[in-house]
Design a protein around this motif. Structure first.
Motif, PDB file in Angstrom:
ATOM      1  N   ALA B  55       0.838  -1.200   0.000  1.00 24.73           N
ATOM      2  CA  ALA B  55       0.000   0.000   0.000  1.00 24.73           C
ATOM      3  C   ALA B  55       0.870   1.246   0.000  1.00 24.73           C
ATOM      4  CB  ALA B  55      -0.917  -0.008   1.218  1.00 24.73           C
ATOM      5  N   ARG B  56       1.937   1.182   0.797  1.00 23.06           N
ATOM      6  CA  ARG B  56       2.818   2.341   0.880  1.00 23.06           C
ATOM      7  C   ARG B  56       3.489   2.615  -0.475  1.00 23.06           C
ATOM      8  NH1 ARG B  56       5.082   1.222   5.805  1.00 23.06           N
ATOM      9  NH2 ARG B  56       3.686   2.567   6.979  1.00 23.06           N
ATOM     10  N   ARG B  57       3.934   1.523  -1.130  1.00 22.64           N
ATOM     11  CA  ARG B  57       4.571   1.684  -2.446  1.00 22.64           C
ATOM     12  C   ARG B  57       3.573   2.204  -3.468  1.00 22.64           C
ATOM     13  NH1 ARG B  57       7.399  -2.930  -5.487  1.00 22.64           N
ATOM     14  NH2 ARG B  57       7.196  -1.437  -7.200  1.00 22.64           N
ATOM     15  N   THR B  58       2.339   1.704  -3.411  1.00 23.84           N
ATOM     16  CA  THR B  58       1.316   2.139  -4.364  1.00 23.84           C
ATOM     17  C   THR B  58       1.071   3.633  -4.218  1.00 23.84           C
ATOM     18  OG1 THR B  58       0.312  -0.016  -4.022  1.00 23.84           O
ATOM     19  CG2 THR B  58      -0.999   1.602  -5.204  1.00 23.84           C
ATOM     20  N   TYR B  59       1.035   4.082  -2.951  1.00 25.02           N
ATOM     21  CA  TYR B  59       0.795   5.507  -2.715  1.00 25.02           C
ATOM     22  C   TYR B  59       1.972   6.325  -3.241  1.00 25.02           C
ATOM     23  CZ  TYR B  59      -0.619   9.787  -0.388  1.00 25.02           C
ATOM     24  OH  TYR B  59      -1.008  11.075  -0.127  1.00 25.02           O
ATOM     25  N   GLN B  60       3.189   5.815  -2.969  1.00 28.87           N
ATOM     26  CA  GLN B  60       4.382   6.536  -3.430  1.00 28.87           C
ATOM     27  C   GLN B  60       4.438   6.590  -4.949  1.00 28.87           C
ATOM     28  OE1 GLN B  60       7.400   4.385  -1.388  1.00 28.87           O
ATOM     29  NE2 GLN B  60       7.166   5.589   0.482  1.00 28.87           N
ATOM     30  N   GLU B  61       3.909   5.543  -5.577  1.00 27.83           N
ATOM     31  CA  GLU B  61       3.892   5.487  -7.044  1.00 27.83           C
ATOM     32  C   GLU B  61       2.974   6.561  -7.625  1.00 27.83           C
ATOM     33  OE1 GLU B  61       5.760   3.263 -10.135  1.00 27.83           O
ATOM     34  OE2 GLU B  61       6.001   3.236  -7.971  1.00 27.83           O
ATOM     35  N   GLY B  62       2.122   7.133  -6.790  1.00 30.14           N
ATOM     36  CA  GLY B  62       1.282   8.236  -7.254  1.00 30.14           C
ATOM     37  C   GLY B  62      -0.193   7.883  -7.368  1.00 30.14           C
ATOM     38  N   TYR B  63      -0.553   6.649  -7.044  1.00 30.68           N
ATOM     39  CA  TYR B  63      -1.977   6.282  -7.086  1.00 30.68           C
ATOM     40  C   TYR B  63      -2.665   6.850  -5.859  1.00 30.68           C
ATOM     41  CZ  TYR B  63      -0.552   3.077 -10.747  1.00 30.68           C
ATOM     42  OH  TYR B  63      -0.028   2.549 -11.884  1.00 30.68           O
ATOM     43  N   ARG B  64      -3.861   7.378  -6.034  1.00 38.08           N
ATOM     44  CA  ARG B  64      -4.578   7.994  -4.917  1.00 38.08           C
ATOM     45  C   ARG B  64      -5.903   7.318  -4.590  1.00 38.08           C
ATOM     46  NH1 ARG B  64      -0.412   9.122  -4.049  1.00 38.08           N
ATOM     47  NH2 ARG B  64       0.597  11.137  -3.756  1.00 38.08           N
ATOM     48  N   ARG B  65      -6.594   6.785  -5.614  1.00 32.40           N
ATOM     49  CA  ARG B  65      -7.874   6.108  -5.348  1.00 32.40           C
ATOM     50  C   ARG B  65      -7.570   4.649  -5.011  1.00 32.40           C
ATOM     51  NH1 ARG B  65     -12.254   8.912  -4.567  1.00 32.40           N
ATOM     52  NH2 ARG B  65     -13.318   6.971  -5.051  1.00 32.40           N
ATOM     53  N   ILE B  66      -7.054   4.422  -3.811  1.00 30.60           N
ATOM     54  CA  ILE B  66      -6.700   3.056  -3.428  1.00 30.60           C
ATOM     55  C   ILE B  66      -7.372   2.711  -2.109  1.00 30.60           C
ATOM     56  CG2 ILE B  66      -4.500   2.904  -4.655  1.00 30.60           C
ATOM     57  CD1 ILE B  66      -3.070   3.860  -2.242  1.00 30.60           C
ATOM     58  N   ASN B  67      -7.529   1.413  -1.871  1.00 33.25           N
ATOM     59  CA  ASN B  67      -8.181   0.983  -0.644  1.00 33.25           C
ATOM     60  C   ASN B  67      -7.632  -0.369  -0.204  1.00 33.25           C
ATOM     61  OD1 ASN B  67      -9.901   1.304   1.466  1.00 33.25           O
ATOM     62  ND2 ASN B  67     -11.702   1.667   0.193  1.00 33.25           N
ATOM     63  N   GLY B  68      -7.596  -0.596   1.086  1.00 36.07           N
ATOM     64  CA  GLY B  68      -7.114  -1.861   1.601  1.00 36.07           C
ATOM     65  C   GLY B  68      -8.206  -2.583   2.371  1.00 36.07           C
ATOM     66  N   TYR B  69      -8.151  -3.912   2.375  1.00 35.74           N
ATOM     67  CA  TYR B  69      -9.153  -4.700   3.099  1.00 35.74           C
ATOM     68  C   TYR B  69      -8.432  -5.762   3.923  1.00 35.74           C
ATOM     69  CZ  TYR B  69     -12.150  -2.523  -0.359  1.00 35.74           C
ATOM     70  OH  TYR B  69     -12.796  -1.614  -1.145  1.00 35.74           O
ATOM     71  N   SER B  70      -8.811  -5.883   5.194  1.00 37.84           N
ATOM     72  CA  SER B  70      -8.166  -6.904   6.028  1.00 37.84           C
ATOM     73  C   SER B  70      -9.168  -7.415   7.047  1.00 37.84           C
ATOM     74  CB  SER B  70      -6.939  -6.301   6.726  1.00 37.84           C
ATOM     75  OG  SER B  70      -7.362  -5.490   7.788  1.00 37.84           O
ATOM     76  N   PRO B  71      -8.899  -8.607   7.612  1.00 35.57           N
ATOM     77  CA  PRO B  71      -9.857  -9.189   8.557  1.00 35.57           C
ATOM     78  C   PRO B  71      -9.940  -8.411   9.871  1.00 35.57           C
ATOM     79  CG  PRO B  71      -8.297 -10.836   7.763  1.00 35.57           C
ATOM     80  CD  PRO B  71      -7.785  -9.507   7.343  1.00 35.57           C
ATOM     81  N   TYR B  72      -8.905  -7.621  10.175  1.00 36.47           N
ATOM     82  CA  TYR B  72      -8.888  -6.869  11.428  1.00 36.47           C
ATOM     83  C   TYR B  72      -8.222  -5.522  11.160  1.00 36.47           C
ATOM     84  CZ  TYR B  72      -4.322  -9.073  11.249  1.00 36.47           C
ATOM     85  OH  TYR B  72      -3.097  -9.525  10.824  1.00 36.47           O
ATOM     86  N   PRO B  73      -8.443  -4.547  12.040  1.00 34.91           N
ATOM     87  CA  PRO B  73      -7.858  -3.228  11.771  1.00 34.91           C
ATOM     88  C   PRO B  73      -6.332  -3.287  11.798  1.00 34.91           C
ATOM     89  CG  PRO B  73      -9.422  -3.130  13.595  1.00 34.91           C
ATOM     90  CD  PRO B  73      -9.193  -4.564  13.301  1.00 34.91           C
ATOM     91  N   ILE B  74      -5.701  -2.673  10.805  1.00 33.33           N
ATOM     92  CA  ILE B  74      -4.240  -2.551  10.799  1.00 33.33           C
ATOM     93  C   ILE B  74      -3.933  -1.071  10.948  1.00 33.33           C
ATOM     94  CG2 ILE B  74      -2.123  -2.973   9.510  1.00 33.33           C
ATOM     95  CD1 ILE B  74      -3.617  -5.144   7.980  1.00 33.33           C
ATOM     96  N   GLU B  75      -3.295  -0.760  12.070  1.00 37.50           N
ATOM     97  CA  GLU B  75      -3.030   0.640  12.436  1.00 37.50           C
ATOM     98  C   GLU B  75      -2.381   1.420  11.294  1.00 37.50           C
ATOM     99  OE1 GLU B  75      -3.046   3.576  15.522  1.00 37.50           O
ATOM    100  OE2 GLU B  75      -3.410   1.468  15.956  1.00 37.50           O
ATOM    101  N   GLU B  76      -1.370   0.806  10.654  1.00 40.05           N
ATOM    102  CA  GLU B  76      -0.563   1.561   9.695  1.00 40.05           C
ATOM    103  C   GLU B  76      -1.202   1.647   8.325  1.00 40.05           C
ATOM    104  OE1 GLU B  76       0.555  -1.263  11.121  1.00 40.05           O
ATOM    105  OE2 GLU B  76       1.603  -0.404  12.838  1.00 40.05           O
ATOM    106  N   LEU B  77      -2.217   0.818   8.068  1.00 37.25           N
ATOM    107  CA  LEU B  77      -2.735   0.723   6.699  1.00 37.25           C
ATOM    108  C   LEU B  77      -3.371   2.031   6.237  1.00 37.25           C
ATOM    109  CD1 LEU B  77      -3.096  -1.080   4.261  1.00 37.25           C
ATOM    110  CD2 LEU B  77      -5.260  -1.858   5.202  1.00 37.25           C
ATOM    111  N   SER B  78      -4.178   2.637   7.117  1.00 36.80           N
ATOM    112  CA  SER B  78      -4.868   3.859   6.705  1.00 36.80           C
ATOM    113  C   SER B  78      -3.856   4.960   6.402  1.00 36.80           C
ATOM    114  CB  SER B  78      -5.855   4.305   7.771  1.00 36.80           C
ATOM    115  OG  SER B  78      -5.276   4.246   9.036  1.00 36.80           O
ATOM    116  N   GLU B  79      -2.794   4.973   7.202  1.00 34.85           N
ATOM    117  CA  GLU B  79      -1.742   5.969   6.958  1.00 34.85           C
ATOM    118  C   GLU B  79      -1.025   5.640   5.643  1.00 34.85           C
ATOM    119  OE1 GLU B  79       2.665   6.449   7.383  1.00 34.85           O
ATOM    120  OE2 GLU B  79       1.706   4.891   8.578  1.00 34.85           O
TER     121      GLU B  79
END
Lengths: 397, 210
Positions: B55-79
């Motif tokens: 997710a971090r690399r995708t954001y750095q690559e310049g993509y903005r409309r991205i979303n993550g899905y996981s079975p439980y909350p991951i603190e760092e994912l939203s950031e």
């Protein structure tokens, strides 16, 4: 990563030396007060004891709490808490002058006073110096035993990597927490509520359970902010740990405020002569101003600041709020203790500041000495790998 | 980051029901006639740290409309996906302030203006007695603002969402982790996105239809 890399940074040793110098100088200065005004000296001494002893005793509660709940925030602060509980023998020594000077602090030690007031005559069965001393010995025995075993097993866990010790510490912490609440309740009644022996408040013990835990947490956050700036702790401590500690700080600020306000609301509503007498000198004139400052700077401002997520994730800013809370804790103890001596007449003595600084220097030197003796992270704790993983995922790349 | 299986995006598991055809089309539109519109491209991961790194690399690559899905909350994912999330806290704060002021002045109005009653010789504006209800109203309104604001911002309830078309997406509630780049991302070029996501250490990359 080896355990050798978690030895305390040189800053801790520096802190120990500086604290010792400040402590010795200010304690000598403080001792001059013993000659000048003995009653004032012992009241200021009780204030210093409430503040610094409270951090040691409160750290014991937080140490047991994090053993019971688990979590990365508990792992990273555990060694700081353990070091603070290892100052308990010093706190026991610091308690001796209170027994020696009890006659200058507590009205219930005076036979003439007891004879004058029928309530005191009744209460003398409980409030008398020999029993007071025996009870204090029991509280200290319980605290020292809890601190001894939790520190010893933590050390053995480091040396042997045996998971058995993790379980033992958790099993002790459950009943330990119950014992803690009882001992602090009785201790705060003995040491602080009995300053006004005819007055009583049933929530007073909880007020000190909250206050001492809060001051311990604020102290730990300040220490962690300092440690996390340098090796080796900057490799382990992450923003999310400060975020968790900040949330717990907010919870304890609110818990303390809840206890303090409950006591005020009930006594204010009842408005009974034997109860309201405690608040009358403390809500008027200079002491009233201190009360207002405590409400604003100990509750309102920290509450608003701690709502912010970005502030809680910023170690330096969180530490500033924590230090503000610590300073206000001192003023809150002052507000509880000093009017018992000065009455409605507002009077701040130089000893109210020199005392806490002197005793604080000695306490901090003992704390820093204890902190530098062991690795800053319990690397054989089952949670250790998880915490590193969190840190790694957080740092990214 | 463990890159044990270096799956190419066009290599698919056998159980994959509908192996998709990767086309060299230049945009999300015009993937050939008859193919439904594209919602985005979904990558499937085995563990949370790979997802966060991806997710971090995708954001750095310049993509903005991205979303993550996981079975439980991951603190760092939203950031990691660049989620700021300042709106909901603001809604909750406003809810709390409205509740607090409303609670206090409701009592003030009743006790001082509408029906002044002498209780125990205390002043009409006995503010200490108002505090508990003021506090309760603050918490109540802040909690309502939090729940309703969350539903509003998430556009919930929502009976249909395209991400459930992704293969294995049901495992997002068990032990799989997903990352999607939506087709309405300004930088979205279908072929490039497929290629990029193939380099993230995913166990699978697939198209998601609307």
């Amino acid at each position: 990563m080896t355990s050798a890399s978690y030895t305390a940074p040189p800053g801790v040793k520096r802190l120990q030396q500086r604290a010792l110098v400040v402590g010795v100088v200010f304690t000598i200065l403080f001792a001059v007060g013993l000659v000048l005004d003995r009653a004032q000296f012992f009241h200021s001494y009780l204030l210093a004891f409430a503040f610094w002893g409270g951090i040691s005793i409160g750290s014991l509660a937080l140490l047991m709490l994090q053993h019971l709940t688990g979590g990365g925030w508990g792992l990273v602060i555990r060694r700081v808490l353990e070091a603070a509980t290892r100052t308990l023998p010093l706190v026991l020594i610091l308690f001796v002058p209170i027994v020696v000077g009890a006659h200058w602090i507590y009205r219930w030690t005076d036979a003439a006073e007891i004879a004058k007031h029928p309530t005191l005559t009744e209460k003398a069965k409980y409030l008398n110096l020999p029993f007071f001393t025996i009870r204090a010995a029991i509280y200290f025995a319980i605290w020292l035993l809890l601190a001894f075993f939790l520190n010893r097993w933590s050390k053995l866990q480091d040396e042997t990597a045996n998971r058995e010790f993790t379980k033992r510490m958790r099993v002790l912490s459950g009943p330990g927490m119950v014992l803690f609440v009882f001992t602090v309740t009785f201790a705060s009644i003995d040491w602080f509520m009995s300053l006004d022996p005819e007055w009583s408040s049933t929530i007073f013990g909880f007020l000190f359970v909250g206050a001492w835990s809060l001051s311990a947490l604020a102290f730990v956050i300040a220490v962690m902010a300092m440690l996390s700036k340098t090796e080796p702790m900057n490799k382990v401590v992450a923003q999310l740990h400060f975020h968790d500690l900040g949330k717990l700080l907010l919870a304890l600020v609110m818990l303390w405020s809840y206890f303090a306000f409950s006591q005020f609301l009930i006594i204010w509503s009842g408005n009974l002569p034997e109860e309201i007498r405690w608040y009358l000198p403390r809500t008027r004139g200079g002491w009233g101003a201190v009360a207002l400052a405590v409400v604003i700077l100990h509750f309102a401002l920290p509450f608003l600041f701690l709502l912010s997520r970005s502030l809680k994730r910023n170690a330096s800013k969180l530490a500033i709020v924590a230090i503000l809370i610590l300073v206000m804790r001192l003023f809150d103890y002052l507000w509880m203790i000093a009017p018992a001596y000065t009455g409605e007449h507002f009077h701040l003595s130089w000893m109210d500041f020199v005392g806490p600084i002197g005793i604080g220097g000695l306490w901090l030197a003992a704390f820093a000495g204890a902190l530098s003796k062991r690795a800053l992270i319990p690397i054989n704790d089952p949670l250790y790998e998880t915490v590193l993983e969190q840190r790694h995922a957080h740092a990214g790349h | 980051m463990a890159e044990d299986d270096n799956n190419e995006p066009w290599e698919h598991d056998l159980e994959d029901p509908e192996p998709f055809h990767h086309e060299a089309s230049g945009s999300s539109h015009g993937r050939g006639r008859g193919t439904p519109a594209l919602y985005g491209v979904m990558a499937e991961f085995d563990n949370p740290s790979v997802l966060v790194a991806a997710a971090r690399r995708t954001y750095q690559e310049g993509y903005r409309r991205i979303n993550g899905y996981s079975p439980y909350p991951i603190e760092e994912l939203s950031e990691a996906i660049g989620f700021k999330g300042m709106t909901l806290p603001l809604i909750v704060l406003i809810g709390g302030i409205v509740g607090g002021l409303g609670g206090f002045f409701m009592q003030y109005w009743m006790e001082v203006i509408n029906y002044p009653l002498n209780v125990g010789g205390k002043p009409y504006n006995s503010w200490p007695a108002f505090i508990p209800i003021t506090f309760e109203c603050t918490v109540l309104c802040a909690a309502f603002a939090a729940v309703l604001g969350m539903l509003m911002l998430n556009k919930l309830p929502q009976p249909y969402h395209p991400v459930f078309n992704a293969p294995n997406f049901a495992l997002a509630t068990r032990d799989r982790f997903f990352l999607v780049i939506e087709a309405n991302d300004p930088k979205f070029i279908h072929r490039e996105v497929l290629q990029f996501m193939g380099t993230l250490g995913a166990r699978d990359v697939s198209d998601v239809e609307v």
